[in-house]
Design a protein around this motif. Structure first.
Motif, mmCIF file in Angstrom:
data_model
loop_
_atom_site.group_PDB
_atom_site.id
_atom_site.type_symbol
_atom_site.label_atom_id
_atom_site.label_comp_id
_atom_site.label_asym_id
_atom_site.label_seq_id
_atom_site.Cartn_x
_atom_site.Cartn_y
_atom_site.Cartn_z
ATOM 1 N N HIS A 125 -22.067 -25.139 13.317
ATOM 2 C CA HIS A 125 -21.475 -24.018 13.016
ATOM 3 C C HIS A 125 -20.531 -24.196 11.958
ATOM 4 O O HIS A 125 -19.278 -23.739 11.999
ATOM 5 N N GLU A 126 -20.790 -24.215 10.738
ATOM 6 C CA GLU A 126 -19.843 -24.747 9.497
ATOM 7 C C GLU A 126 -19.072 -23.166 9.142
ATOM 8 O O GLU A 126 -18.069 -23.626 8.570
ATOM 9 N N ASN A 127 -19.848 -22.288 9.340
ATOM 10 C CA ASN A 127 -18.925 -21.053 8.948
ATOM 11 C C ASN A 127 -17.787 -20.718 9.629
ATOM 12 O O ASN A 127 -16.884 -19.680 9.571
ATOM 13 N N TRP A 128 -17.616 -21.722 11.099
ATOM 14 C CA TRP A 128 -16.490 -21.650 11.723
ATOM 15 C C TRP A 128 -15.051 -21.936 10.964
ATOM 16 O O TRP A 128 -13.968 -21.670 11.042
ATOM 17 N N PHE A 129 -15.586 -22.899 10.097
ATOM 18 C CA PHE A 129 -14.533 -23.624 9.198
ATOM 19 C C PHE A 129 -14.056 -22.620 8.288
ATOM 20 O O PHE A 129 -12.748 -22.620 7.857
ATOM 21 N N THR A 179 -11.738 -16.691 0.474
ATOM 22 C CA THR A 179 -12.062 -18.111 0.979
ATOM 23 C C THR A 179 -13.595 -17.926 1.482
ATOM 24 O O THR A 179 -14.469 -18.539 1.071
ATOM 25 N N TYR A 180 -13.827 -17.132 2.373
ATOM 26 C CA TYR A 180 -14.905 -17.139 3.181
ATOM 27 C C TYR A 180 -16.183 -16.966 2.244
ATOM 28 O O TYR A 180 -17.054 -17.585 2.329
ATOM 29 N N PRO A 181 -16.260 -15.691 1.460
ATOM 30 C CA PRO A 181 -17.305 -15.467 0.621
ATOM 31 C C PRO A 181 -17.613 -16.614 -0.386
ATOM 32 O O PRO A 181 -18.661 -17.160 -0.679
ATOM 33 N N ILE A 182 -16.667 -17.348 -0.914
ATOM 34 C CA ILE A 182 -16.643 -18.443 -1.882
ATOM 35 C C ILE A 182 -17.402 -19.769 -1.306
ATOM 36 O O ILE A 182 -18.401 -20.047 -1.910
ATOM 37 N N LEU A 183 -16.544 -19.998 -0.012
ATOM 38 C CA LEU A 183 -17.714 -21.126 0.755
ATOM 39 C C LEU A 183 -18.880 -20.894 0.951
ATOM 40 O O LEU A 183 -19.730 -21.852 1.061
ATOM 41 N N ALA A 184 -19.112 -19.694 1.514
ATOM 42 C CA ALA A 184 -20.567 -19.231 1.743
ATOM 43 C C ALA A 184 -21.437 -19.214 0.761
ATOM 44 O O ALA A 184 -22.682 -19.731 0.925
ATOM 45 N N TYR A 234 -18.608 -31.603 0.242
ATOM 46 C CA TYR A 234 -19.318 -30.395 0.618
ATOM 47 C C TYR A 234 -20.388 -30.046 -0.236
ATOM 48 O O TYR A 234 -21.336 -29.538 0.089
ATOM 49 N N LEU A 235 -20.261 -30.462 -1.249
ATOM 50 C CA LEU A 235 -21.267 -30.256 -2.554
ATOM 51 C C LEU A 235 -22.439 -31.167 -2.295
ATOM 52 O O LEU A 235 -23.691 -30.669 -2.453
ATOM 53 N N VAL A 236 -21.981 -32.312 -1.805
ATOM 54 C CA VAL A 236 -23.180 -33.088 -1.676
ATOM 55 C C VAL A 236 -23.929 -32.907 -0.118
ATOM 56 O O VAL A 236 -25.279 -32.832 -0.201
ATOM 57 N N ASN A 237 -23.134 -32.824 0.887
ATOM 58 C CA ASN A 237 -23.621 -32.575 2.200
ATOM 59 C C ASN A 237 -24.140 -31.300 2.755
ATOM 60 O O ASN A 237 -24.894 -30.994 3.377
ATOM 61 N N SER A 238 -23.337 -30.198 2.031
ATOM 62 C CA SER A 238 -23.756 -28.832 2.652
ATOM 63 C C SER A 238 -24.779 -27.919 1.303
ATOM 64 O O SER A 238 -25.450 -27.344 1.854
ATOM 65 N N ALA A 239 -24.316 -28.259 0.220
ATOM 66 C CA ALA A 239 -25.150 -27.648 -1.023
ATOM 67 C C ALA A 239 -26.085 -28.296 -1.501
ATOM 68 O O ALA A 239 -27.136 -27.548 -2.102
ATOM 69 N N GLY A 240 -26.339 -29.543 -0.861
ATOM 70 C CA GLY A 240 -27.450 -30.427 -1.368
ATOM 71 C C GLY A 240 -27.438 -30.847 -2.851
ATOM 72 O O GLY A 240 -28.489 -31.228 -3.298
ATOM 73 N N MET A 241 -26.362 -30.948 -3.579
ATOM 74 C CA MET A 241 -26.168 -31.550 -4.815
ATOM 75 C C MET A 241 -25.977 -32.853 -5.063
ATOM 76 O O MET A 241 -25.317 -33.681 -4.080
#
Length: 430
Positions: free
Chosen positions: A397-401, A319-324, A265-272
């Motif tokens: 729709h990543e926020n659905w997760f 959970t939602y705010p942390i992931l977002a 998630y950090l690599v693929n979504s956050a761009g780390m």
């Protein structure tokens, strides 16, 4: 509350050594199973070549999920062995199987060498390992709960997850160390095999340690006509079985979301960068591991039911705010803090998860009841966490997760309210 028994120094020493021996095997089992997830960043393209990183991760995650689908079979098989033949034999067989599976992956030819046979063989090996680890959780949770000192069962049982997380930590740490000495092309070509060799060797050491364990099963319990049978569970303990599945579904999902999936998630979504993500996960997993005994002690003070309800409520809210926030952030220090907060919430469950389950079943069906119910929920919700997260991202729709995980935490809270204020079993056992 019942009075706590007075243990002699010798008895305490024996029980603590038994906890250490059992949990050392647990550490190796989970290292071998999880190293697949962390190393897949480098070997995914070797078995699933496509040129699209998300697609390669998705296929790799699908194989990881299939390994989980074997867990109910392993939970049933090894639970039956543990309840009918003994906890010790069940734990010896499971760690030996994990050793064989890890060694097989270490020498497995890639797609370039044998074509489509490579991912197929990888799938078969992961199914074999899934069978092994499916039996590991229930038997180890049962054994450690039975040998833990009464009045401190939350603290001592927490070491199951200390070693489970330790297995994850050592897996990601192994990757971090390899990244310091090998280039990315070397890691993709052959370096990814090294952790699997280490895992196979460590499993043999664990096998020797587990041979020193004493058996906690009583002959009368093993000879009971319902011992190790699903009929014995569904006839007399159906409500307990359903309750365990209910809170384990959310517990497994959020656990895998913030551990194995979080690196991707950090690599693929956050761009780390991959190396930075590995370092962040190493630090947060280490703190998470250290939290387990503290939260186990907290549960001994406030009660396991209250701890479980706090877990469900806080998980649903946070959970939602942390992931977002993590998705829009590539600052490793901020990510580390957020992930650690999430793991503290999860610790309310993981520190006592095995014990809470064990307390709901009598000894003749305890390993089967714990292992099979856990494995069903874990296979469906835990094993699919990466796959579901990546699939939602793939369709935009990543926020659905995020919503999905939060809703499952509401379910975990509701089922936690069904836990008895005084456990049905184990709490009076010396």
């Amino acid at each position: 509350m019942t009075d706590h028994p007075q243990y002699s120094a010798e008895e305490k020493r024996k029980r603590v050594f038994a906890i250490i021996s059992a949990s050392s095997g647990n550490l190796v089992e989970w290292f071998d199973f999880y190293v697949y997830s962390f190393a897949s960043i480098y070997f995914a393209s070797q078995f699933f070549p496509s040129g699209n990183a998300t697609a390669e991760f998705l296929k790799s995650a699908a194989v990881f999920a299939v390994g989980f689908l074997m867990r109910p079979v392993g939970g049933w098989l090894f639970g039956r062995i543990a309840d009918r033949v003994g906890r010790k034999k069940s734990m010896l067989i499971s760690v030996l199987m994990m050793c064989a599976g890890s060694l097989a992956i270490a020498v497995l030819p890639t797609y370039a060498s044998i074509g489509v046979a490579a991912p197929l063989l990888l799938l078969v090996i992961r199914m074999f390992q899934g069978l092994s680890v499916g039996g590991e959780y229930g038997t180890t949770a049962t054994y450690m709960s039975e040998v833990a000192l009464r009045g401190q069962r939350g603290f001592f049982s927490s070491f199951q997850y200390v070693t489970l997380i330790g297995g994850q930590l050592l897996a990601v740490l192994t990757i971090v160390i390899l990244e310091q000495f090998l280039t990315e092309p070397e890691l993709k070509a052959w370096g990814w095999r090294i952790p699997f060799v280490i895992g196979a060797i460590a499993a043999l050491v664990s096998l020797l340690l587990r041979r020193t364990l004493h058996e906690t099963s009583k002959a009368a319990d093993m000879q009971n006509k319902d011992a190790g049978t699903l009929a014995g569970i569904f006839k007399n303990h159906r409500a307990a079985f359903i309750t365990v599945i209910g809170y384990t579904a959310g517990g497994s999902l959020i656990f895998y979301t913030f551990t194995t999936y979080m690196q991707k998630y950090l690599v693929n979504s956050a761009g780390m960068p991959a190396k930075t993500a590995s370092v962040v996960m190493t630090g947060s997993l280490f703190l998470y591991m250290c939290m387990q005994p503290l939260f186990g002690m907290l549960a001994d003070r406030i009660g396991r039911r209250r701890s479980m309800m706090l877990f469900g409520a806080l998980g649903a809210i946070a959970t939602y705010p942390i992931l977002a926030i993590l998705r829009g952030n590539d600052n490793p220090y901020f990510a580390f803090v957020l992930i650690t907060v999430a793991m503290a919430i999860v610790s309310l469950y993981t520190s006592i998860g095995g014990l809470v389950k064990a307390e709901m079943f009598p000894p003749e069906v305890r390993a089967l009841g714990v292992g099979f119910s856990y494995a069903i929920a874990n296979a469906i919700f835990g094993g699919s966490a990466e796959f579901v997260g990546l699939a939602f991202k793939n369709i935009g729709h990543e926020n659905w997760f995020f919503i999905y995980v939060s809703l499952m935490m509401v379910v975990a809270f509701l089922f936690s309210t069904r836990l008895p204020k005084t456990p049905s079993y184990l709490h009076t056992d010396h």
